[in-house]
Design a protein around this motif. Sequence first.
Motif, PDB file in Angstrom:
ATOM      1  N   PRO A 190       0.800  -1.232   0.000  1.00 23.59           N
ATOM      2  CA  PRO A 190       0.000   0.000   0.000  1.00 23.59           C
ATOM      3  C   PRO A 190       0.828   1.275   0.000  1.00 23.59           C
ATOM      4  CG  PRO A 190      -0.986  -1.607   1.467  1.00 23.59           C
ATOM      5  CD  PRO A 190       0.321  -2.194   1.027  1.00 23.59           C
ATOM      6  N   THR A 191       2.062   1.194   0.447  1.00 23.87           N
ATOM      7  CA  THR A 191       2.903   2.396   0.496  1.00 23.87           C
ATOM      8  C   THR A 191       4.137   2.309  -0.400  1.00 23.87           C
ATOM      9  OG1 THR A 191       4.099   1.502   2.415  1.00 23.87           O
ATOM     10  CG2 THR A 191       2.193   2.930   2.857  1.00 23.87           C
ATOM     11  N   GLN A 192       4.353   1.193  -1.072  1.00 24.27           N
ATOM     12  CA  GLN A 192       5.535   1.028  -1.924  1.00 24.27           C
ATOM     13  C   GLN A 192       5.124   0.659  -3.340  1.00 24.27           C
ATOM     14  OE1 GLN A 192       7.552  -2.006   0.545  1.00 24.27           O
ATOM     15  NE2 GLN A 192       9.227  -0.533   0.785  1.00 24.27           N
ATOM     16  N   TYR A 193       5.884   1.192  -4.307  1.00 22.88           N
ATOM     17  CA  TYR A 193       5.606   0.910  -5.710  1.00 22.88           C
ATOM     18  C   TYR A 193       6.879   1.155  -6.514  1.00 22.88           C
ATOM     19  CZ  TYR A 193       5.581   5.981  -6.271  1.00 22.88           C
ATOM     20  OH  TYR A 193       5.949   7.311  -6.283  1.00 22.88           O
ATOM     21  N   THR A 194       6.898   0.616  -7.720  1.00 20.57           N
ATOM     22  CA  THR A 194       7.962   0.961  -8.671  1.00 20.57           C
ATOM     23  C   THR A 194       7.355   1.859  -9.729  1.00 20.57           C
ATOM     24  OG1 THR A 194       7.526  -1.018  -9.987  1.00 20.57           O
ATOM     25  CG2 THR A 194       9.228  -1.179  -8.293  1.00 20.57           C
ATOM     26  N   PRO A 195       8.014   2.979 -10.072  1.00 21.17           N
ATOM     27  CA  PRO A 195       7.446   3.902 -11.051  1.00 21.17           C
ATOM     28  C   PRO A 195       7.782   3.514 -12.484  1.00 21.17           C
ATOM     29  CG  PRO A 195       9.450   4.826 -10.152  1.00 21.17           C
ATOM     30  CD  PRO A 195       9.234   3.519  -9.437  1.00 21.17           C
ATOM     31  N   VAL A 196       6.966   3.962 -13.411  1.00 22.33           N
ATOM     32  CA  VAL A 196       7.305   3.883 -14.831  1.00 22.33           C
ATOM     33  C   VAL A 196       8.449   4.867 -15.066  1.00 22.33           C
ATOM     34  CG1 VAL A 196       6.485   4.233 -17.188  1.00 22.33           C
ATOM     35  CG2 VAL A 196       4.938   3.273 -15.457  1.00 22.33           C
ATOM     36  N   ARG A 197       9.556   4.385 -15.627  1.00 23.99           N
ATOM     37  CA  ARG A 197      10.773   5.184 -15.668  1.00 23.99           C
ATOM     38  C   ARG A 197      10.869   6.124 -16.868  1.00 23.99           C
ATOM     39  NH1 ARG A 197      12.920   5.989 -10.862  1.00 23.99           N
ATOM     40  NH2 ARG A 197      13.187   4.063  -9.681  1.00 23.99           N
ATOM     41  N   THR A 198      10.356   5.711 -18.018  1.00 19.02           N
ATOM     42  CA  THR A 198      10.557   6.510 -19.217  1.00 19.02           C
ATOM     43  C   THR A 198       9.238   6.776 -19.921  1.00 19.02           C
ATOM     44  OG1 THR A 198      10.864   4.661 -20.740  1.00 19.02           O
ATOM     45  CG2 THR A 198      12.824   5.439 -19.541  1.00 19.02           C
ATOM     46  N   ILE A 199       9.214   7.842 -20.723  1.00 16.81           N
ATOM     47  CA  ILE A 199       8.029   8.159 -21.519  1.00 16.81           C
ATOM     48  C   ILE A 199       7.756   7.045 -22.517  1.00 16.81           C
ATOM     49  CG2 ILE A 199       7.112   9.765 -23.254  1.00 16.81           C
ATOM     50  CD1 ILE A 199       8.518  12.018 -21.758  1.00 16.81           C
ATOM     51  N   THR A 200       8.810   6.436 -23.056  1.00 22.40           N
ATOM     52  CA  THR A 200       8.634   5.315 -23.983  1.00 22.40           C
ATOM     53  C   THR A 200       7.899   4.156 -23.314  1.00 22.40           C
ATOM     54  OG1 THR A 200      10.638   5.920 -25.195  1.00 22.40           O
ATOM     55  CG2 THR A 200       9.822   3.677 -25.485  1.00 22.40           C
ATOM     56  N   ASP A 201       8.302   3.832 -22.089  1.00 21.61           N
ATOM     57  CA  ASP A 201       7.624   2.763 -21.352  1.00 21.61           C
ATOM     58  C   ASP A 201       6.149   3.112 -21.113  1.00 21.61           C
ATOM     59  OD1 ASP A 201       9.956   1.320 -21.254  1.00 21.61           O
ATOM     60  OD2 ASP A 201      10.490   1.962 -19.225  1.00 21.61           O
ATOM     61  N   TYR A 202       5.895   4.371 -20.783  1.00 21.65           N
ATOM     62  CA  TYR A 202       4.520   4.823 -20.544  1.00 21.65           C
ATOM     63  C   TYR A 202       3.705   4.732 -21.834  1.00 21.65           C
ATOM     64  CZ  TYR A 202       0.786   7.882 -18.667  1.00 21.65           C
ATOM     65  OH  TYR A 202      -0.405   8.409 -18.242  1.00 21.65           O
ATOM     66  N   ALA A 203       4.323   5.134 -22.939  1.00 24.02           N
ATOM     67  CA  ALA A 203       3.636   5.075 -24.229  1.00 24.02           C
ATOM     68  C   ALA A 203       3.277   3.631 -24.594  1.00 24.02           C
ATOM     69  CB  ALA A 203       4.508   5.694 -25.320  1.00 24.02           C
ATOM     70  N   HIS A 204       4.210   2.703 -24.352  1.00 29.22           N
ATOM     71  CA  HIS A 204       3.932   1.290 -24.628  1.00 29.22           C
ATOM     72  C   HIS A 204       2.782   0.783 -23.758  1.00 29.22           C
ATOM     73  CE1 HIS A 204       8.278   0.592 -26.287  1.00 29.22           C
ATOM     74  NE2 HIS A 204       7.464   1.106 -27.191  1.00 29.22           N
ATOM     75  N   ARG A 205       2.760   1.218 -22.519  1.00 32.50           N
ATOM     76  CA  ARG A 205       1.684   0.806 -21.612  1.00 32.50           C
ATOM     77  C   ARG A 205       0.330   1.287 -22.126  1.00 32.50           C
ATOM     78  NH1 ARG A 205       2.154  -0.134 -15.844  1.00 32.50           N
ATOM     79  NH2 ARG A 205       0.090  -0.186 -14.868  1.00 32.50           N
ATOM     80  N   LEU A 206       0.278   2.543 -22.549  1.00 29.03           N
ATOM     81  CA  LEU A 206      -0.973   3.097 -23.056  1.00 29.03           C
ATOM     82  C   LEU A 206      -1.365   2.462 -24.381  1.00 29.03           C
ATOM     83  CD1 LEU A 206      -0.503   6.894 -22.232  1.00 29.03           C
ATOM     84  CD2 LEU A 206      -1.775   5.182 -20.932  1.00 29.03           C
ATOM     85  N   ALA A 207      -0.377   2.244 -25.269  1.00 28.80           N
ATOM     86  CA  ALA A 207      -0.675   1.632 -26.571  1.00 28.80           C
ATOM     87  C   ALA A 207      -1.209   0.218 -26.384  1.00 28.80           C
ATOM     88  CB  ALA A 207       0.583   1.610 -27.439  1.00 28.80           C
ATOM     89  N   GLY A 208      -0.744  -0.468 -25.371  1.00 30.76           N
ATOM     90  CA  GLY A 208      -1.207  -1.823 -25.115  1.00 30.76           C
ATOM     91  C   GLY A 208      -2.661  -1.887 -24.691  1.00 30.76           C
ATOM     92  N   ALA A 209      -3.224  -0.755 -24.299  1.00 26.68           N
ATOM     93  CA  ALA A 209      -4.628  -0.716 -23.884  1.00 26.68           C
ATOM     94  C   ALA A 209      -5.575  -0.403 -25.035  1.00 26.68           C
ATOM     95  CB  ALA A 209      -4.811   0.326 -22.781  1.00 26.68           C
ATOM     96  N   ALA A 210      -5.025  -0.159 -26.228  1.00 28.88           N
ATOM     97  CA  ALA A 210      -5.882   0.174 -27.378  1.00 28.88           C
ATOM     98  C   ALA A 210      -6.861  -0.963 -27.654  1.00 28.88           C
ATOM     99  CB  ALA A 210      -5.020   0.445 -28.609  1.00 28.88           C
ATOM    100  N   GLY A 211      -8.129  -0.608 -27.796  1.00 30.88           N
ATOM    101  CA  GLY A 211      -9.167  -1.601 -28.030  1.00 30.88           C
ATOM    102  C   GLY A 211      -9.606  -2.329 -26.775  1.00 30.88           C
TER     103      GLY A 211
END
Length: 388
Positions: free
Chosen positions: A51-72
């Motif tokens: 609940p208090t610990q997490y790993t962050p998304v490190r790069t914009i590229t990684d974030y973009a891949h995460r969002l693109a993977g949600a298409a559809g």
Amino acid sequence: MTAPDLKSHISEAAGTLAESLFSSKRAPRAFVGLDGFIDEIVQVVDQRVTPTQYTPVRTITDYAHRLAGAAGKSTNVEFVIQQIKMGGNGPLMADAMGALGTKVNYVGALGWPMMNPTFDPLKRWGSVASIADPGVTTAAEFDDGKIMHGKLQTLSQITYPNMVERLGGQGVLDSMMADADIVAMVNWTMIPHLTSVWRDLSDRLAEAVGDKGPDFIFFDLCDPQKRSREDLRECVEVISSFGRTKATPILGLNEKESEEVCEALSLPYGESDGPGLIDRARRIADASGIGEIVIHPRTFASAYGADGEGTIQGPMCAAPKLTTGAGDHFNGGYCFARLLGLEPRLALAIGKAVSGFYVREGRGPTAKEIGVFCERWVAGTLDPWVGV
């Protein structure tokens, strides 16, 4: 620029700034506006551990891949707030200039009819007047940049008639401009009516303020990609119209913005190294009639104007404490140096030192701290950063 040349450049800039401050009879004065934002600085969660610990998304590229993977399909994105702070290009630039020693009169979207207390830090540097409600930005920070999620509807309240009325009349605005050594009106992309505001300000400066007006007018576009090329060309024309006053117009651009201005003016990009960006700045200045162009990518900066030209490699930070606002602090440092008489070549070094301090310390430096920072920059002992 070789290492010895860079060290000489930094030392000359710091020394000239110190001499100018020592000989100056009064603090430089700035009139800055017109935006204002409440900034939520966030990280994007990659994996939630506890609940208090997490790993962050490190790069914009990684974030973009995460969002693109949600298409559809769909996905959930979790933001973890790191900080809530005063934001907006104008407030952050004003804060940087104030910390350096500038008397700042700020006018902008800080809360209406009552100013939001988030902007109280601006009161340290001079007078503060609000003419609209602030926008809200959720700034997702990554190791290789940031993505700004903005809510901007309130900025449509920023019009010239509104500004005059809410300041208390045309005479109040005239007095503010006449008293300023520099007027900085920034964040064109996010303020829908700012081209019209600039046009009216240009006319007023030329007709009513005259020789009492500022020596410089600084402009920042703030990522004009979403505005049409026709809008951008009109904006550039209005900026150039300030050249009929006694002030030198300065247009500050990051690398992406400089490419968009080139496209709007049908100019080639040319090379993207330091000398190449000097040439790009020169082409933009020649085509637009704007007196001084500054282009500042993340790692270096270049400038061209009637008072000279130059380029400098910046003090890159591998583990920045804060990146949102670094460009505004560069602008503040550059303009502060220009007000004190430093030529563009040396003002670039001061701008990069101010932004370099900001990303390491999370706040703008004083002029004395810039001297210390430049000493460490020359000595190669900036990082690991140990504070001041």
